[in-house]
Write a protein that holds these residues in place. Sequence first.
Motif, PDB file in Angstrom:
ATOM      1  N   TRP A   1       5.003   7.854  13.501  1.00 44.44           N
ATOM      2  CA  TRP A   1       3.537   7.955  13.345  1.00 44.44           C
ATOM      3  C   TRP A   1       3.061   9.397  13.355  1.00 44.44           C
ATOM      4  O   TRP A   1       1.913   9.691  13.041  1.00 44.44           O
ATOM      5  CB  TRP A   1       2.839   7.143  14.444  1.00 44.44           C
ATOM      6  CG  TRP A   1       3.201   5.705  14.324  1.00 44.44           C
ATOM      7  CD1 TRP A   1       4.148   5.029  15.051  1.00 44.44           C
ATOM      8  CD2 TRP A   1       2.687   4.771  13.375  1.00 44.44           C
ATOM      9  NE1 TRP A   1       4.237   3.737  14.611  1.00 44.44           N
ATOM     10  CE2 TRP A   1       3.344   3.547  13.586  1.00 44.44           C
ATOM     11  CE3 TRP A   1       1.719   4.844  12.363  1.00 44.44           C
ATOM     12  CZ2 TRP A   1       3.080   2.406  12.833  1.00 44.44           C
ATOM     13  CZ3 TRP A   1       1.450   3.716  11.613  1.00 44.44           C
ATOM     14  CH2 TRP A   1       2.117   2.516  11.846  1.00 44.44           C
TER      15      TRP A   1
ATOM     16  N   HIS B   1       0.317  -4.017   6.596  1.00 41.72           N
ATOM     17  CA  HIS B   1      -0.335  -2.781   6.159  1.00 41.72           C
ATOM     18  C   HIS B   1      -1.723  -3.070   5.592  1.00 41.72           C
ATOM     19  O   HIS B   1      -2.708  -2.409   5.948  1.00 41.72           O
ATOM     20  CB  HIS B   1       0.513  -2.068   5.101  1.00 41.72           C
ATOM     21  CG  HIS B   1      -0.179  -0.873   4.533  1.00 41.72           C
ATOM     22  ND1 HIS B   1      -0.170   0.353   5.160  1.00 41.72           N
ATOM     23  CD2 HIS B   1      -0.960  -0.726   3.440  1.00 41.72           C
ATOM     24  CE1 HIS B   1      -0.903   1.197   4.471  1.00 41.72           C
ATOM     25  NE2 HIS B   1      -1.393   0.578   3.408  1.00 41.72           N
TER      26      HIS B   1
ATOM     27  N   LEU C   1      -4.202  -4.147   8.290  1.00 43.65           N
ATOM     28  CA  LEU C   1      -4.537  -3.192   9.349  1.00 43.65           C
ATOM     29  C   LEU C   1      -5.056  -1.856   8.832  1.00 43.65           C
ATOM     30  O   LEU C   1      -5.820  -1.181   9.525  1.00 43.65           O
ATOM     31  CB  LEU C   1      -3.291  -2.932  10.221  1.00 43.65           C
ATOM     32  CG  LEU C   1      -2.737  -4.157  10.957  1.00 43.65           C
ATOM     33  CD1 LEU C   1      -1.396  -3.820  11.597  1.00 43.65           C
ATOM     34  CD2 LEU C   1      -3.705  -4.650  12.024  1.00 43.65           C
ATOM     35  N   PHE C   2      -4.608  -1.457   7.621  1.00 37.63           N
ATOM     36  CA  PHE C   2      -4.885  -0.088   7.201  1.00 37.63           C
ATOM     37  C   PHE C   2      -5.618   0.046   5.870  1.00 37.63           C
ATOM     38  O   PHE C   2      -6.050   1.148   5.534  1.00 37.63           O
ATOM     39  CB  PHE C   2      -3.572   0.712   7.114  1.00 37.63           C
ATOM     40  CG  PHE C   2      -2.866   0.876   8.437  1.00 37.63           C
ATOM     41  CD1 PHE C   2      -3.355   1.752   9.397  1.00 37.63           C
ATOM     42  CD2 PHE C   2      -1.728   0.145   8.730  1.00 37.63           C
ATOM     43  CE1 PHE C   2      -2.712   1.900  10.619  1.00 37.63           C
ATOM     44  CE2 PHE C   2      -1.084   0.285   9.952  1.00 37.63           C
ATOM     45  CZ  PHE C   2      -1.571   1.161  10.894  1.00 37.63           C
TER      46      PHE C   2
ATOM     47  N   LEU D   1      -1.329   9.610   9.026  1.00 34.91           N
ATOM     48  CA  LEU D   1      -1.370   8.300   8.355  1.00 34.91           C
ATOM     49  C   LEU D   1      -1.403   8.479   6.841  1.00 34.91           C
ATOM     50  O   LEU D   1      -0.727   7.749   6.105  1.00 34.91           O
ATOM     51  CB  LEU D   1      -2.579   7.477   8.820  1.00 34.91           C
ATOM     52  CG  LEU D   1      -2.538   7.025  10.290  1.00 34.91           C
ATOM     53  CD1 LEU D   1      -3.763   6.170  10.613  1.00 34.91           C
ATOM     54  CD2 LEU D   1      -1.267   6.236  10.610  1.00 34.91           C
ATOM     55  N   ASP D   2      -2.177   9.459   6.370  1.00 36.58           N
ATOM     56  CA  ASP D   2      -2.228   9.715   4.923  1.00 36.58           C
ATOM     57  C   ASP D   2      -0.832  10.072   4.391  1.00 36.58           C
ATOM     58  O   ASP D   2      -0.418   9.607   3.337  1.00 36.58           O
ATOM     59  CB  ASP D   2      -3.215  10.840   4.603  1.00 36.58           C
ATOM     60  CG  ASP D   2      -4.658  10.363   4.628  1.00 36.58           C
ATOM     61  OD1 ASP D   2      -4.890   9.140   4.766  1.00 36.58           O
ATOM     62  OD2 ASP D   2      -5.564  11.214   4.511  1.00 36.58           O
TER      63      ASP D   2
ATOM     64  N   PHE E   1       1.480   6.962   4.436  1.00 43.49           N
ATOM     65  CA  PHE E   1       1.107   5.909   3.477  1.00 43.49           C
ATOM     66  C   PHE E   1       0.916   6.445   2.053  1.00 43.49           C
ATOM     67  O   PHE E   1       0.570   5.686   1.149  1.00 43.49           O
ATOM     68  CB  PHE E   1      -0.181   5.207   3.928  1.00 43.49           C
ATOM     69  CG  PHE E   1      -0.068   4.523   5.273  1.00 43.49           C
ATOM     70  CD1 PHE E   1       1.139   3.967   5.689  1.00 43.49           C
ATOM     71  CD2 PHE E   1      -1.162   4.428   6.127  1.00 43.49           C
ATOM     72  CE1 PHE E   1       1.262   3.330   6.927  1.00 43.49           C
ATOM     73  CE2 PHE E   1      -1.063   3.792   7.362  1.00 43.49           C
ATOM     74  CZ  PHE E   1       0.150   3.251   7.763  1.00 43.49           C
TER      75      PHE E   1
END
Length: 235
Positions: A34, A112, A115-116, A222-223, A226
């Motif tokens: 993470w 994914h 949640l995102f 996170l960017d 993902f």
Amino acid sequence: MIDLYASTTPNVLKVTLMLEECGLEYRMLPMNVWRGEQFAPDFVALNPNSKVPVIVDHDGPVTVFESVAILFYLAEKCGHLLPASGPTRYDIMQWMVFQAANLGPANGQFNHLMLFAPQDQDYGRDRYTTELHRVYGVMETRLTEKPYLGGDEFSIADLAAFPWVWSNANRWAENFPFLARDASPGIADWYERCAARPAVQRGLTAHGTLKPLVSTSTPEDLDRMFGRGAYAWRP
Ligand SMILES: N[C@@H](CCC(=O)N[C@@H](CS)C(=O)NCC(=O)O)C(=O)O
């Protein structure tokens, strides 16, 4: 001694369960995916795909990435949970590939998107909710015909699938219908048989010592993970 590069995720749990099944000496090396530790050059040298799990077997030494490849490696190293030849070996292989190509990605993408992903777009969530029902339907049909995915005996095919069912049943609780005995009796009975194995219980306990680290990530982490925002591919 085997080093397992680890996080609190189902793909890593597969390997922990197998190491316990084999009775091998191992240590878990926690990775904070993470915060982008999987992109560090030292780790990329072990796995060019920048993901956990990876094992380094110092009795070799041998490095293996991709959870399903690791299960094959350990099964052959120990002569456990995979016949050396014969038709059952290929039954097991096809269910391993089903897990890697269908069951795992369907659960992972569903998580994914739930949640995102931006909440104002339904397309992805609808697509993966349908796909999740489809793959669990395939699994249910198999497990009403046979007690285990590979056939009559517990195998690495079950070790590959069990962590996704375990993880998403815990994550989604009453919103996870695929373990309900009235809807999915085959999966429910199989799950109980797998969970009752002492090595599976030991593996779950070891896995439970890893710290969930999602809350340590920044929006930029996170960017990057993902592939979105500044990290999205653009021509
Ligand atoms: N196909 C791979 C998938 C591994 C995978 O997706 N690992 C996740 C944790 S479960 C990860 O390392 N994610 C970090 C990232 O995608 O950057 C396997 O089965 O080993």
